[in-house]
Design a protein around this motif. Structure first.
Motif, PDB file in Angstrom:
ATOM      1  N   LEU A   5       0.822  -1.203   0.000  1.00  0.00           N
ATOM      2  CA  LEU A   5       0.000   0.000   0.000  1.00  0.00           C
ATOM      3  C   LEU A   5       0.863   1.262   0.000  1.00  0.00           C
ATOM      4  N   PRO A   6       0.336   2.353  -0.546  1.00  0.00           N
ATOM      5  CA  PRO A   6       1.095   3.605  -0.517  1.00  0.00           C
ATOM      6  C   PRO A   6       1.238   4.130   0.912  1.00  0.00           C
ATOM      7  N   SER A   7       2.229   4.956   1.116  1.00  0.00           N
ATOM      8  CA  SER A   7       2.430   5.575   2.417  1.00  0.00           C
ATOM      9  C   SER A   7       1.210   6.406   2.797  1.00  0.00           C
ATOM     10  N   ALA A   8       0.828   6.364   4.070  1.00  0.00           N
ATOM     11  CA  ALA A   8      -0.321   7.087   4.608  1.00  0.00           C
ATOM     12  C   ALA A   8      -1.646   6.533   4.103  1.00  0.00           C
ATOM     13  N   LEU A  49      -1.485  -4.617   8.217  1.00  0.00           N
ATOM     14  CA  LEU A  49      -1.894  -4.480   6.820  1.00  0.00           C
ATOM     15  C   LEU A  49      -1.237  -3.296   6.116  1.00  0.00           C
ATOM     16  N   GLY A  50      -0.582  -2.415   6.854  1.00  0.00           N
ATOM     17  CA  GLY A  50       0.041  -1.240   6.253  1.00  0.00           C
ATOM     18  C   GLY A  50      -0.888  -0.058   6.118  1.00  0.00           C
ATOM     19  N   LEU A  51      -1.874   0.023   7.016  1.00  0.00           N
ATOM     20  CA  LEU A  51      -2.849   1.118   7.010  1.00  0.00           C
ATOM     21  C   LEU A  51      -2.544   2.050   8.180  1.00  0.00           C
ATOM     22  N   SER A  52      -1.843   3.124   7.912  1.00  0.00           N
ATOM     23  CA  SER A  52      -1.379   3.986   9.004  1.00  0.00           C
ATOM     24  C   SER A  52      -2.426   5.000   9.435  1.00  0.00           C
ATOM     25  N   ARG A  53      -3.419   5.250   8.588  1.00  0.00           N
ATOM     26  CA  ARG A  53      -4.518   6.137   8.937  1.00  0.00           C
ATOM     27  C   ARG A  53      -5.808   5.342   9.002  1.00  0.00           C
ATOM     28  N   CYS A  54      -6.776   5.870   9.749  1.00  0.00           N
ATOM     29  CA  CYS A  54      -7.991   5.089   9.972  1.00  0.00           C
ATOM     30  C   CYS A  54      -9.149   6.010  10.340  1.00  0.00           C
ATOM     31  N   VAL A  55     -10.345   5.612   9.931  1.00  0.00           N
ATOM     32  CA  VAL A  55     -11.573   6.299  10.313  1.00  0.00           C
ATOM     33  C   VAL A  55     -12.439   5.296  11.068  1.00  0.00           C
ATOM     34  N   VAL A  56     -12.683   5.584  12.333  1.00  0.00           N
ATOM     35  CA  VAL A  56     -13.479   4.707  13.193  1.00  0.00           C
ATOM     36  C   VAL A  56     -14.912   5.232  13.197  1.00  0.00           C
ATOM     37  N   VAL A  57     -15.830   4.387  12.785  1.00  0.00           N
ATOM     38  CA  VAL A  57     -17.245   4.751  12.683  1.00  0.00           C
ATOM     39  C   VAL A  57     -17.973   4.234  13.914  1.00  0.00           C
ATOM     40  N   GLN A  58     -18.585   5.136  14.649  1.00  0.00           N
ATOM     41  CA  GLN A  58     -19.351   4.746  15.824  1.00  0.00           C
ATOM     42  C   GLN A  58     -20.419   3.730  15.431  1.00  0.00           C
ATOM     43  N   SER A  59     -20.542   2.672  16.226  1.00  0.00           N
ATOM     44  CA  SER A  59     -21.494   1.608  15.919  1.00  0.00           C
ATOM     45  C   SER A  59     -22.786   1.772  16.713  1.00  0.00           C
ATOM     46  N   PRO A 256      -6.799  -0.337 -10.399  1.00  0.00           N
ATOM     47  CA  PRO A 256      -5.742  -1.137 -11.014  1.00  0.00           C
ATOM     48  C   PRO A 256      -4.429  -0.436 -11.333  1.00  0.00           C
ATOM     49  N   ASN A 257      -4.285   0.838 -10.967  1.00  0.00           N
ATOM     50  CA  ASN A 257      -3.006   1.502 -11.213  1.00  0.00           C
ATOM     51  C   ASN A 257      -2.620   2.330  -9.988  1.00  0.00           C
ATOM     52  N   PRO A 258      -1.339   2.645  -9.857  1.00  0.00           N
ATOM     53  CA  PRO A 258      -0.877   3.356  -8.655  1.00  0.00           C
ATOM     54  C   PRO A 258      -1.572   4.690  -8.428  1.00  0.00           C
ATOM     55  N   ALA A 259      -1.878   5.426  -9.485  1.00  0.00           N
ATOM     56  CA  ALA A 259      -2.523   6.728  -9.318  1.00  0.00           C
ATOM     57  C   ALA A 259      -3.923   6.567  -8.719  1.00  0.00           C
ATOM     58  N   ALA A 260      -4.658   5.565  -9.179  1.00  0.00           N
ATOM     59  CA  ALA A 260      -5.997   5.320  -8.646  1.00  0.00           C
ATOM     60  C   ALA A 260      -5.936   4.903  -7.189  1.00  0.00           C
ATOM     61  N   ARG A 261      -4.937   4.096  -6.841  1.00  0.00           N
ATOM     62  CA  ARG A 261      -4.802   3.663  -5.444  1.00  0.00           C
ATOM     63  C   ARG A 261      -4.366   4.806  -4.546  1.00  0.00           C
TER      64      ARG A 261
END
Length: 279
Positions: A5-8, A49-59, A256-261
């Motif tokens: 995954l890309p940084s951040a 997984l390499g996910l350094s940022r996250c959005v936690v959704v109240q359940s 499917p390409n780095p720019a889209a990801r």
């Protein structure tokens, strides 16, 4: 092959449950998890997984008591953001307090299994009050009901994020009225969509080939307003609980390409959730 995954990179949709000894579940909650899913488990998964940022959704299992989500943000300030559940009569002072704690939006559930629906006019009235904060509405809804709500949602003064590909039925194909209605909403620049939940809309099971096509179309057509999340720990899931690494690897199939990801995982969430700004 494991996708790097890309940084951040951001996991823009997940939840925390409990521990119930510290954060009790809401009285009368429409569902109560069988097991807690505390912040420590979420941190460990995202880090792996390499996910350094996250959005936690109240359940909904914690109701309007947003302390469990606020606690998860407090341990990783700046890198974690929150989406609240709130009554529409919430005080402005509480909105300001939650903003300082890292919240950036409020979610409304319009799914039958999640209890009573908030009147849509009350939702739009609250949107007017959260707009100065740079917050957005997040809508989780049955696809047919979402179509009914569309005229009101188009009056929102804030961005509107549609959860889980609009919860359409992947078996019905991309010409189905519900997906066409979602595309019509997305033609309006204020709408965003989460290409999470392929495991929820599939009728084939992993690797969700039927659902991939919908996510790929949304990324291709609206690449600057799409978001990805793994929906951990997959509450109220009717099928086989997904493999977390597989969900990450499937990002390559829908973007499917780095720019889209880079847009899907970094630039879009950075813009919507104000990463980089002080909480």
């Amino acid at each position: 092959m494991t996708l790097i995954l890309p940084s951040a990179a951001c996991n823009a949709h997940c939840h925390v449950f409990g521990p119930r000894s510290r954060f009790p579940y809401a009285r009368g909650a429409t569902f109560v998890p069988k097991e807690d899913a505390p912040k420590e488990a979420l941190y460990a998964l995202n880090d792996r997984l390499g996910l350094s940022r996250c959005v936690v959704v109240q359940s909904s299992c914690h109701g309007f008591d947003n302390r469990v989500t606020e606690d998860a943000l407090a341990s990783r300030p700046g890198d974690y953001r929150g989406i609240a559940l709130l009554p529409t009569h919430v005080r402005d002072a509480e909105l300001q307090r939650l903003h300082a704690a890292g919240f950036r939006g409020v979610r409304f559930n319009f799914m039958g299994h999640l209890g009573r629906h908030t009147p849509i006019e009350e939702v739009i009235a609250l949107a007017t009050r959260i707009a100065p904060l740079g917050w957005h509405l997040q809508i989780h809804g049955d696809p047919a009901l979402l179509t009914d709500l569309a005229p009101a949602l188009r009056r929102s003064p804030t961005p509107v994020v549609i959860d889980h590909i609009g919860r359409i039925d992947a078996a019905l194909g991309q010409n189905q009225p519900n997906f066409q209605a979602l595309l019509q909403l997305m033609a309006d620049e204020r709408f965003w969509v989460k290409v999470s939940g392929m495991d929820r809309i599939t009728r084939l099971g992993p690797p969700y080939a039927d659902a991939q096509a919908f996510a790929r179309t949304l990324v291709a057509e609206f690449g600057n307003r799409v978001l990805w999340g793994n929906d951990w720990p997959h509450p109220n899931h009717a099928g086989l609980i997904p493999d977390e690494q597989q969900l990450v690897d499937l990002i390559a199939a829908i973007a499917p390409n780095p720019a889209a990801r880079e847009a899907l995982l970094v630039r879009n969430p950075e813009r919507l959730y104000q990463f980089g700004d002080n909480p």
